[in-house]
Design a protein around this motif. Structure first.
Motif, PDB file in Angstrom:
ATOM      1  N   UNK A 177     -39.083  41.523 -21.686  1.00 33.89           N
ATOM      2  CA  UNK A 177     -37.964  41.070 -22.511  1.00 33.89           C
ATOM      3  C   UNK A 177     -37.668  39.616 -22.176  1.00 33.89           C
ATOM      4  N   UNK A 178     -37.714  38.768 -23.189  1.00 37.55           N
ATOM      5  CA  UNK A 178     -37.465  37.338 -22.987  1.00 37.55           C
ATOM      6  C   UNK A 178     -36.027  37.000 -23.316  1.00 37.55           C
ATOM      7  N   UNK A 179     -35.551  37.443 -24.475  1.00 31.59           N
ATOM      8  CA  UNK A 179     -34.190  37.102 -24.882  1.00 31.59           C
ATOM      9  C   UNK A 179     -33.660  38.116 -25.886  1.00 31.59           C
ATOM     10  N   UNK A 180     -32.327  38.235 -25.912  1.00 30.76           N
ATOM     11  CA  UNK A 180     -31.634  38.999 -26.927  1.00 30.76           C
ATOM     12  C   UNK A 180     -30.525  38.089 -27.440  1.00 30.76           C
ATOM     13  N   UNK A 181     -30.692  37.619 -28.672  1.00 28.85           N
ATOM     14  CA  UNK A 181     -29.741  36.678 -29.251  1.00 28.85           C
ATOM     15  C   UNK A 181     -29.052  37.341 -30.439  1.00 28.85           C
ATOM     16  N   UNK A 182     -27.824  37.787 -30.211  1.00 28.41           N
ATOM     17  CA  UNK A 182     -27.041  38.420 -31.265  1.00 28.41           C
ATOM     18  C   UNK A 182     -27.778  39.575 -31.934  1.00 28.41           C
ATOM     19  N   UNK A 183     -28.428  40.434 -31.120  1.00 33.30           N
ATOM     20  CA  UNK A 183     -29.089  41.609 -31.650  1.00 33.30           C
ATOM     21  C   UNK A 183     -30.525  41.394 -32.102  1.00 33.30           C
ATOM     22  N   UNK A 184     -31.035  40.188 -31.939  1.00 26.46           N
ATOM     23  CA  UNK A 184     -32.437  39.896 -32.258  1.00 26.46           C
ATOM     24  C   UNK A 184     -33.173  39.716 -30.936  1.00 26.46           C
ATOM     25  N   UNK A 185     -34.198  40.544 -30.711  1.00 27.64           N
ATOM     26  CA  UNK A 185     -34.921  40.474 -29.451  1.00 27.64           C
ATOM     27  C   UNK A 185     -36.210  39.677 -29.589  1.00 27.64           C
ATOM     28  N   UNK A 186     -36.573  39.026 -28.504  1.00 26.45           N
ATOM     29  CA  UNK A 186     -37.854  38.338 -28.379  1.00 26.45           C
ATOM     30  C   UNK A 186     -38.537  38.947 -27.165  1.00 26.45           C
ATOM     31  N   UNK A 187     -39.726  39.503 -27.401  1.00 27.04           N
ATOM     32  CA  UNK A 187     -40.441  40.211 -26.329  1.00 27.04           C
ATOM     33  C   UNK A 187     -41.909  39.788 -26.324  1.00 27.04           C
ATOM     34  N   UNK A 188     -42.462  39.695 -25.125  1.00 27.26           N
ATOM     35  CA  UNK A 188     -43.882  39.440 -24.951  1.00 27.26           C
ATOM     36  C   UNK A 188     -44.548  40.778 -24.660  1.00 27.26           C
ATOM     37  N   UNK A 189     -45.517  41.155 -25.493  1.00 28.58           N
ATOM     38  CA  UNK A 189     -46.239  42.416 -25.326  1.00 28.58           C
ATOM     39  C   UNK A 189     -47.659  42.149 -24.852  1.00 28.58           C
TER      40      UNK A 189
END
Length: 103
Positions: free
Chosen positions: A19-31
């Motif tokens: 998990x990289x970031x959660x910005x106002x309910x939008x996630x950025x993840x490295x898989x």
């Protein structure tokens, strides 16, 4: 502040994520993965960026299966309701931006 070195990230299982970031309910993840996912439809829109490796993205348009070969730097945008499945060719690292809790 984070610095993430994509080449250093490997998960314990296919589609494991950092998990990289959660910005106002939008996630950025490295898989990291070396196996296909499953056919699915996200709860919202999805941006899928190949950072390392190669992925065949299969998707359906008007009930017909189609496919696109994605290489490093390529982006796949799945609009709401797009059924799709990712098939990596070997190992791949993928950045995914989507609604929190999405499939």
């Amino acid at each position: 502040m984070k610095v993430i070195r994509k080449k250093e990230f490997t998960a314990q299982h296919a589609w494991g994520a950092l998990d990289i970031a959660n910005m106002n309910g939008i996630t950025t993840r490295l898989h990291w993965t070396n196996e296909p996912y499953k056919w699915h439809i996200n709860d919202g829109e999805e941006v899928f960026v190949v950072l390392d490796g190669s992925v065949e993205m299969r998707y359906k348009e008007q009930g017909q299966e189609k496919s696109a070969q994605l290489n490093v730097g390529d982006i796949f945008y799945a609009s709401m309701g797009t059924e799709h499945v990712a098939h990596p060719q070997g190992e791949a690292r993928i950045l995914v931006v989507e609604s929190e809790g999405s499939v």
